[in-house]
Design a protein around this motif. Structure first.
Motif, short mmCIF file in Angstrom:
data_model
loop_
_atom_site.label_atom_id
_atom_site.label_comp_id
_atom_site.label_asym_id
_atom_site.label_seq_id
_atom_site.Cartn_x
_atom_site.Cartn_y
_atom_site.Cartn_z
N ILE A 64 0.86 -1.18 0.00
CA ILE A 64 0.00 0.00 0.00
C ILE A 64 0.90 1.23 0.00
N ILE A 65 0.57 2.16 -0.87
CA ILE A 65 1.36 3.39 -0.98
C ILE A 65 0.45 4.57 -0.71
N ALA A 66 0.87 5.42 0.21
CA ALA A 66 0.14 6.67 0.43
C ALA A 66 1.04 7.82 0.01
N ALA A 67 0.44 8.78 -0.68
CA ALA A 67 1.22 9.90 -1.20
C ALA A 67 0.27 11.00 -1.57
N ILE A 68 0.81 12.18 -1.90
CA ILE A 68 -0.02 13.14 -2.58
C ILE A 68 0.06 12.78 -4.07
N ALA A 112 0.28 -2.31 -6.79
CA ALA A 112 0.11 -1.79 -5.44
C ALA A 112 -1.20 -1.03 -5.30
N PHE A 113 -1.65 -0.93 -4.06
CA PHE A 113 -2.81 -0.10 -3.74
C PHE A 113 -2.29 1.30 -3.46
N ILE A 114 -2.51 2.20 -4.41
CA ILE A 114 -1.98 3.56 -4.26
C ILE A 114 -3.12 4.49 -3.86
N THR A 115 -2.90 5.23 -2.80
CA THR A 115 -3.98 6.06 -2.29
C THR A 115 -3.43 7.40 -1.81
#
Ligand SMILES: Cc1cc2nc3c(=O)[nH]c(=O)nc-3n(C[C@H](O)[C@H](O)[C@H](O)COP(=O)(O)OP(=O)(O)OC[C@H]3O[C@@H](n4cnc5c(N)ncnc54)[C@H](O)[C@@H]3O)c2cc1C
Ligand code: SF4
Ligand code: SF4
Ligand code: SF4
Ligand code: SF4
Ligand code: SF4
Ligand code: SF4
Lengths: 404, 705
Positions: free
Chosen positions: A46-50, A127-130
C-alpha cells in the motif's frame, strides 16, 4: 486512534457505510476501489502519497499534522487487503517531514518505507496507491468520526504576483465562497484540479465527488496573461515529469518550447492546434497523473483563451502587457540626468552613456529585467507597449537633445 | 487459451500474455517499441495502441489482457493519428540522420520509422547534446540516440537484477545512466550485455559487435566457445563449477572432450585469449577451472551411460594412439563400430606422453583418460607400427591415419651431424621413457617454440650444468607462451632471441654454436623467410650438446602408399578428411603439422563423424551428459565485479622444481575455484534473450509509403 484489534469485516463495513471518496485528482469511490483490490488479491503494497502531479504540496499538511492518522489508515487498509508492505512517498527534499513520519511510525511500532520523488507507477503496478488525505479519512471513520471535509487553500495570481491564503477545512455541502472572501479579485478564470472554470464555481457547493486536485484553488486575476501562465505551467511540468512516458516527457517539452516562442514574439499560428492535439492526447497516453492531468489546464487555457494566443502571435501584442518581449524600453531624454546609476545596475551591460550625457538602452539586447528602473532616481526609464518616441542615436549632453 | 479477433482475423492467444504479444506470436504485427517479450511492460511509447470492441477509446495493447471473444482493431483514423503523434514526439529529440549511426540497417527504431512511412516535421526538434561515452569496456553509450523506451533499465533491473542503469534527469533532459553516473565497472555492472541486446536503437552498443560486423552474432557474443576448437560450453561448466557441482562441470566438458584433465594441464587455451573478461582486467582462468573440476569429479553423469549405439558390425582401424586417434576411436565406438587402435610405441597418448614432459603432465592423468576409452570397448594394440596402411583395408571397413608428427627436423647447417647433436622428438621421447639421451653438460637448444622450451627445461632437470636457448624470432614474437619463457629463465636457462644459426662448431664432437644477430625477419608473399643480419655481430656459445627444436614432421614416406603433401604431411582434404586412398582418412597433426591437443581432439571428432557417415551412420556424435540447467535470467549485483582479480595457480619455486620431473603447477586451490568462476561474465545468457522481430518479418506486412 482506532483499535488495531478491530476485525477487518467490521472495518470494511464502517468504511462502506461512510462511503468515502478518494481525495486528489483521482475521484472515485474508495469503497469500490477497496473491494476491487480485495477481490483481485494482487496488491502486496500500500502506498500513500499526494498525487504525482501535485506540485503545490499543500496537502502535505496532512502529514505534518496527522502522520499517525495517515499511518493508522494505511494499517487498516493493509489489514483488509492482507498487505504487509507499506510505503509513503514524499516529495524530494522534505527532510523534516521524513523525520516526522519516521517518528510517527516508530511510535506506532509500524514499519513504513519512506521513498522520495514521484510514485514509480511502473515499479508498483499492482500496489494499492492512495492519497494521504484519504488515509486520514479512513482513520477518522474507524474512530467513529465523520470524514466530511477537505483542506482548501486559495492562490490568487495577478499579472506578476501570487498570494497564498491560509489553509482551511471546507465542510462538504458548503461553497468555497462561504469560507473565503474572493470578492477582492476580479477573476478571469478559476482553476480547480487542473481544470479551468469561471468564477461561478466558487458559489457552488463542494461535495465529496468534487475533484479538488491539490486542494489549491487558483484564482487568475484579470491582469494575468493566460499565455504566460500557460508557459509557466508547461515549464513547471516539464521539470516535474520523470521522463519515462513519451507523451509526458516530450509533450511538456513541446508545450514549453512552443509557449516559449509565443511569449518571446516568435510564435506561429499552427502551434495552437498542435499544442491542443498534444495536450489532449497526453490525457490518456501517460502512466501517472503528471502526464494525464498536468496538461489539462493548459489545454483549457488554449481552448478558452485562444484569443490571447492569437493576439500574441498575429497582432504581436500581449494584451495584459505581461510578456516582456512585446514591450519597448527606453530612457526618456528629457528626464535623464546622466548619473550612470543604470549603467552600473544593468546585468548585461546594454546601456550606453557617461557622466553628464543622456543614457541609451540597446533594446535588442535588453532582457527587460527592470534593474535600471529600480535604480533610476528620475524615473527616466520607461517600459511601454507603445512605440518608442524619438531618442538620441548618439551620445548627447544632458539638455542638448531636441525633439523634432 | 482464448479466442480473440484482431482486424477481422480470429486467433488463439494465451490469457497470460498481453494482446500485443499474442498478436506478434500469431504473426500479426502491431507497431511497438518499448515492449519486449522478456521484460515487464513499460507502457511508454504508445505505438501499440488499439481499440477494443468497437469503442472509440484507444488503449495500449501491451497493457491489454485478452478475454474470450474480444474484438480488436489495430487501425483507425484516430489510432493512426495518435500513433503518428507518438512517433513524432519520440523523434523530437532524436537525430534526424541515421547514416552515421553504428546501428544503421540493423535498428528496430529505423524499421519502425520505415513502417510508419517516416515522421512528420511538425515537432520542435532539439539536439540533446550528450557526449558519447566510450570509456566503458565492451559497451558504449550514445544517449543522443536514446528514445527512452526503458528496455535497458528493465533488462538490468528486472531481468538481470543487477540494478546498474536507471533513468536520470539533468537540465530538464532525461537520459539513461548508471545510478551514480559513474563508470559501469564502478557501479558493479556484470557486463552481461543484456542492455545492449534489448536496446532498439543505436544508443547502448556492444563494442565487439560493431568491430566485427561480418562475424556471426553468436561467435562475437560468446567468443570463448567460438574460439575453442570443439566449442565446449565454457560458461555452462563455469556455472557448475561455481555451484560446486564438479561432476556437472566435467560432464559438460566430457560432452566434447575425452581428455579434460590432460587439457586442464596443458591446453593452449585459445579460449582465454578471446575471453571478454580480459577487457575488464584479465581473462578467465578457463583452463585451470577445467583442470580443477575434472580432477575433482567423481565420474557421476559421464562415466557410466552416455551414448552407446548398438553394434554395427563395421570394423575401423585407427593408426596412432595420440589425442586425435583416441578421440576418434571413442566416438566411433559409441556409434557402434568395432574399433582397433594400432600404436607404434609401447603406450598410448601420442605427444601427450612422448612429447610433453612429465613435470607438465603427470602420466597417471593420461593413463586414466586412455583407460576410460578402452573401457568403452576400444581395442588398443601397442608396439604395433603400421608400415602399409593400405593393407589394413583388407581387414577393416575404414582406416584413420592419426600418426602425428614424430620426426624432428634437422636444419641444413654445417656441423648438424656431429656427435652431440640431438633431435627434439627423439630427445623428449627418451626422456619420457627414462632412456639414455646422450646429453652432455652444456646444452644449446635451437628453436623458440614450446617444444624448444620443453627440451631446455627437461635438460635442466636431467642435470645439465648450463642450458641456453636461441631462436630466430625476436622476443615479442617467440611462439612460446610468456609464462613458459619466464619459468624457464627462473630455472636458469639463458634465452637468446633474434639469432641466426651460422654453424655448429667442432670436429667429431660438438664444441659450440656460432650465431649472428638478426636485424629483421619477415616472410615474403611465397612464405619464404627473409632475414637481414646485423654486420659484425658474431657470437659463439660453447657447448657439448645441441638440440634441434625447429619443428617436426610426420614419420611417413611414399612407400606407405598414400600421397604425401606439404612438409611431409599426409595429403588430406580438410573438408572430408579423405586421403588419396578411398576408405583411408587422416586427422590430427599429420594433416596440418604440429598444432595442439585440442585441435587434435577436434580433428578426431570430425573424423569420427565423417567415418561414421562413410560406414552408413548418421554422423551425429553429439551426446548429452550434463544435467539440464534451469533457465537463468537473474545474475544479481556484485560490488566490484569488474575488478575481481584472476586467481593464479600455486606454483613451486624454481629451486624446488628444477632438479626433478615432478609436477610443479598445482592449479587452482579449493578456496579459489568458486571465486575464479564468479568472474565469468556468462556471455552465453545474452543469447537466450528473445531477439526482436522486425515488422517486415511478419506475414501481414503492408508497405505504406
Ligand atoms: C614437445 C611437445 C610439446 C607440446 N606441448 C603441447 C602443449 O603444451 N599443449 C598442446 O595443446 N599441445 C602441445 N603439443 C602438440 C600436441 O601434443 C600435438 O599437437 C598433439 O598431440 C597431436 O595429436 P595427434 O593425435 O595428431 O598426434 P600425436 O599426439 O603425435 O600422436 C600420434 C601417434 O601416432 C603414433 N604413430 C605414428 N606413426 C605410427 C605408425 N606408423 N603406426 C602406428 N602408430 C604410429 C605415434 O607414436 C603417436 O602415438 C606439443 C607437442 C610437442 C611435440
Ligand atoms: S506521466 Fe510523466 S511523470 Fe508520470 S510516469 Fe509518465 S513520464 Fe513519469
Ligand atoms: S531592463 Fe535590465 S537589461 Fe534592460 S537596460 Fe535595464 S537593467 Fe539593462
Ligand atoms: S538509432 Fe536507429 S533510428 Fe536512430 S539514428 Fe541510429 S539507426 Fe537511425
Ligand atoms: S549489468 Fe548487464 S544489463 Fe546492466 S548495465 Fe551491465 S551489461 Fe548492461
Ligand atoms: S538506451 Fe536504448 S534501451 Fe535504453 S532507453 Fe534508450 S533506446 Fe531504450
Ligand atoms: S567471460 Fe566467461 S563466457 Fe565470457 S568469454 Fe570469458 S569465459 Fe567465456
Amino acid at each position: 486512534m482506532f483499535t488495531e484489534n478491530m476485525d477487518t469485516e467490521k472495518m470494511l463495513s464502517l468504511i462502506e457505510s461512510a462511503d468515502i471518496y478518494e481525495y486528489g485528482v483521482f475521484k472515485e469511490s474508495f469503497t469500490a476501489k477497496l473491494n476491487e483490490y480485495k477481490n483481485s488479491g494482487k496488491a502486496k503494497t500500500i502506498i500513500a502519497a499526494i498525487d504525482n502531479v501535485d506540485t503545490d504540496e499543500m496537502l502535505l499538511e496532512v502529514l505534518y499534522k496527522n502522520s499517525k492518522e495517515v499511518i493508522c489508515g494505511m494499517k487498516a487498509v493493509a489489514n483488509i487487503l492482507s498487505i504487509s508492505e507499506m510505503v509513503i512517498y514524499l516529495p524530494e527534499g522534505k527532510d523534516d517531514l521524513v523525520k516526522i513520519v519516521e517518528n510517527a511510525a516508530k511510535e506506532l511500532n509500524t514499519e513504513i518505507l519512506i521513498k522520495t520523488g514521484i510514485v514509480d507507477v511502473r515499479e508498483y503496478r499492482e500496489a494499492f496507491i492512495t492519497h494521504v488525505e484519504t488515509m486520514t479519512a479512513v482513520n477518522d471513520v474507524l474512530e467513529g468520526k465523520k470524514a466530511d471535509k477537505a483542506l482548501i487553500q486559495i492562490k490568487e495570481v495577478f499579472g506578476d504576483d501570487t498570494k497564498l491564503s491560509e489553509i482551511k477545512e471546507l465542510e462538504y455541502g458548503k461553497a468555497i465562497s462561504d469560507i473565503f472572501d474572493t470578492s477582492k479579485v476580479s477573476i478571469k478564470a478559476v482553476e480547480i484540479g487542473y481544470k479551468l472554470y469561471d468564477k461561478s464555481i466558487l458559489q457552488q457547493p463542494v461535495t465529496k465527488e468534487t475533484v479538488l486536485g491539490t486542494g489549491v484553488i487558483t484564482l487568475y486575476d484579470k491582469s494575468c496573461c493566460m499565455v504566460h501562465i500557460s508557459k509557466d505551467l508547461s515549464l513547471k511540468m516539464r521539470e516535474h515529469s520523470c521522463g519515462k512516458c513519451t507523451f509526458c516527457r516530450e509533450g511538456f517539452i513541446q508545450l514549453d518550447m512552443r509557449h516559449g516562442e509565443i511569449v518571446s514574439k516568435k510564435g506561429e499560428l499552427d502551434s495552437i492546434g498542435i499544442m491542443k492535439d498534444i495536450g489532449k492526447a497526453m490525457n490518456f497516453s501517460c502512466e501517472c497523473s503528471v502526464g494525464t492531468y498536468g496538461a489539462n489546464d493548459i489545454v483549457d487555457i488554449l481552448d478558452k483563451f485562444e484569443n490571447e494566443y492569437i493576439s500574441h502571435i498575429k497582432k504581436k501584442d500581449c494584451p495584459e502587457g505581461v510578456c516582456k518581449a512585446f514591450t519597448n524600453i527606453y530612457i526618456d531624454p528629457d528626464k535623464c540626468i546622466g548619473c550612470t546609476k543604470c549603467i552600473k545596475a544593468c546585468p548585461i551591460d546594454c546601456i550606453e552613456g557617461k557622466e553628464g550625457y543622456i543614457h541609451m538602452i540597446e533594446d535588442m539586447d535588453c532582457t527587460k529585467c527592470e534593474e535600471c528602473i529600480k535604480v533610476c532616481p528620475q524615473n527616466a526609464v520607461v517600459i511601454t507597449k507603445k512605440r518608442t518616441p524619438s531618442i538620441p542615436n548618439r551620445l548627447t549632453r544632458v539638455g542638448r537633445f531636441k525633439q523634432y | 487459451m482464448v479466442e480473440i479477433t484482431i482486424d477481422g482475423k480470429k486467433i488463439n492467444v494465451s490469457e497470460d500474455q498481453c494482446v500485443l504479444e499474442g498478436a506478434l506470436t500469431n504473426g500479426i504485427y502491431i507497431p511497438h517499441l518499448c515492449h519486449h517479450k522478456d521484460l515487464p511492460e513499460n507502457g511508454s511509447c504508445r505505438m501499440c495502441i488499439v481499440s477494443v470492441d468497437g469503442s472509440n477509446e484507444v488503449t495500449p495493447s501491451c497493457k491489454l489482457m485478452p478475454k474470450e471473444g474480444m474484438v480488436i482493431n489495430t487501425k483507425s483514423e484516430k489510432i493512426d493519428k495518435l500513433r503518428f503523434l507518438a512517433l513524432d514526439l519520440l523523434l523530437a529529440g532524436h537525430p534526424e540522420d541515421c547514416s552515421t549511426c553504428p546501428k544503421y540497417g540493423n535498428c528496430e527504431l529505423q524499421t519502425l520509422i520505415q513502417y510508419m512511412g517516416g515522421a512528420s516535421n511538425r515537432m520542435r526538434r532539439r539536439s540533446k547534446g550528450f557526449k558519447e561515452n566510450k570509456e566503458n569496456p565492451l559497451i558504449e553509450h550514445d544517449m543522443n540516440r536514446c528514445v527512452l523506451c526503458g528496455r535497458c533499465v528493465r533488462a538490468c533491473k528486472n531481468l538481470r537484477e543487477v540494478n546498474v542503469l536507471d533513468y536520470k534527469k539533468e537540465d530538464m533532459e532525461t537520459y539513461i545512466g548508471t545510478l551514480h553516473d559513474k563508470l559501469l565497472k564502478d557501479e558493479g555492472c556484470r557486463f552481461c550485455g543484456a542492455c545492449a541486446e534489448v536496446c532498439p536503437t543505436g544508443t547502448i552498443r556492444d563494442k565487439l559487435m560493431i568491430a566485427n560486423p561480418d562475424k556471426k552474432k553468436e561467435d562475437v557474443v560468446l567468443p570463448c566457445k567460438a574460439a575453442c576448437p570443439v566449442h565446449t560450453d565454457i560458461p555452462k561448466y563455469i556455472r557448475f563449477a561455481k555451484a560446486g557441482d564438479f561432476d556437472g562441470a566435467t560432464a559438460v566438458i566430457r560432452e566434447k572432450i575425452p581428455f579434460p584433465t590432460s587439457l586442464g594441464y596443458i591446453c593452449t587455451h585459445v579460449c582465454e585469449l578471446s575471453c571478454k573478461r580480459k577487457e575488464l582486467n584479465d581473462s578467465m582462468s578457463i583452463r585451470n577451472i577445467k583442470r580443477y573440476v575434472s580432477e575433482h569429479s567423481t565420474g557421476k553423469y559421464w562415466k557410466e551411460g552416455g551414448k552407446q549405439l548398438p553394434d554395427t558390425g563395421k570394423k575401423v582401424c585407427i593408426v596412432g594412439a595420440g589425442p586425435a586417434g583416441m578421440t576418434a576411436a571413442l566416438y566411433l565406438r559409441k556409434q557402434g563400430h568395432d574399433v582397433t587402435v594400432k600404436e607404434a610405441l609401447s603406450n598410448a597418448g601420442g605427444m601427450l606422453r612422448y612429447g610433453i614432459p612429465k613435470y607438465r603432465l603427470p602420466r597417471e592423468v593420461i593413463d586414466e583418460e586412455v583407460k576410460f576409452i578402452t573401457d568403452k570397448g576400444v581395442k588398443l594394440e601397442t608396439g604395433s607400427k603400421v608400415e602399409k596402411p593400405i593393407e589394413l583395408k583388407n581387414d577393416y571397413d575404414a582406416v584413420l591415419m592419426a600418426i602425428g608428427t614424430h620426426k624432428g627436423v634437422r636444419l641444413p647447417l654445417e656441423g648438424n651431424d656431429l656427435k652431440g647433436v640431438l633431435i627434439n622428438t627423439d630427445f623428449l621421447r627418451n626422456v619420457s621413457e627414462g632412456k639414455e639421451t646422450n646429453m652432455g653438460e652444456r646444452v644449446v637448444v635451437l628453436g623458440g617454440g614450446n617444444v624448444a622450451f620443453d627440451c631446455a627445461r627437461s635438460a635442466v632437470r636431467l642435470g645439465a650444468k648450463k642450458v641456453s636457448l636461441a631462436c630466430l624470432e625476436a622476443r615479442e614474437v617467440m611462439t612460446a607462451d610468456d609464462e613458459e619463457i619466464k619459468e624457464a629463465q627462473e630455472e636458469g636457462i639463458e634465452v637468446f632471441p633474434a639469432k641466426t644459426f651460422e654453424k655448429i662448431t667442432g670436429e667429431g664432437n660438438v664444441t659450440g654454436v656460432d650465431f649472428m644477430n638478426v636485424l629483421s625477419f619477415e616472410f615474403d608473399e611465397n612464405r619464404r623467410a627473409i632475414i637481414t643480419k646485423e654486420p659484425n655481430s658474431e657470437m659463439h656459445i660453447d657447448c657439448d650438446t645441441v638440440i634441434f627444436a625447429t619443428g617436426q614432421r610426420s614419420d611417413i614416406s611414399p612407400e606407405a602408399g598414400l600421397k604425401i603433401g606439404r612438409a611431409n604431411s599426409i595429403d588430406t582434404d580438410f573438408e572430408t578428411l579423405k586421403t588419396s586412398e578411398d576408405g583411408i582418412f587422416a586427422a590430427g597433426d599429420t594433416i596440418y603439422g604440429t598444432k595442439s591437443v585440442i585441435e587434435a581432439v577436434a580433428s578426431g571428432r570430425k573424423a569420427a563423424s565423417l567415418i561414421d557417415i562413410y560406414l552408413g551412420g548418421d554422423g551425429d556424435i553429439t551426446e548429452k551428459l550434463a544435467p539440464e540447467e534451469p533457465e537463468i535470467t537473474s545474475i544479481g549485483h556484485i560490488d566490484g565485479f569488474g575488478d575481481l582479480e584472476r586467481k593464479e595457480p600455486k606454483i613451486k619455486s624454481a629451486n624446488e622444481r628444477k632438479d626433478n620431473f615432478d609436477k610443479f603447477d598445482f592449479g587452482l586451490c579449493d578456496s579459489d575455484v568458486c571465486g575464479e568462476s564468479t568472474r565469468c561474465l556468462q556471455c552465453d545468457l545474452r543469447l537466450n534473450i528473445s531477439s526482436p522481430r522486425l515488422w517486415d518479418e511478419y506475414s501481414t506486412k503492408e508497405v505504406e509509403v
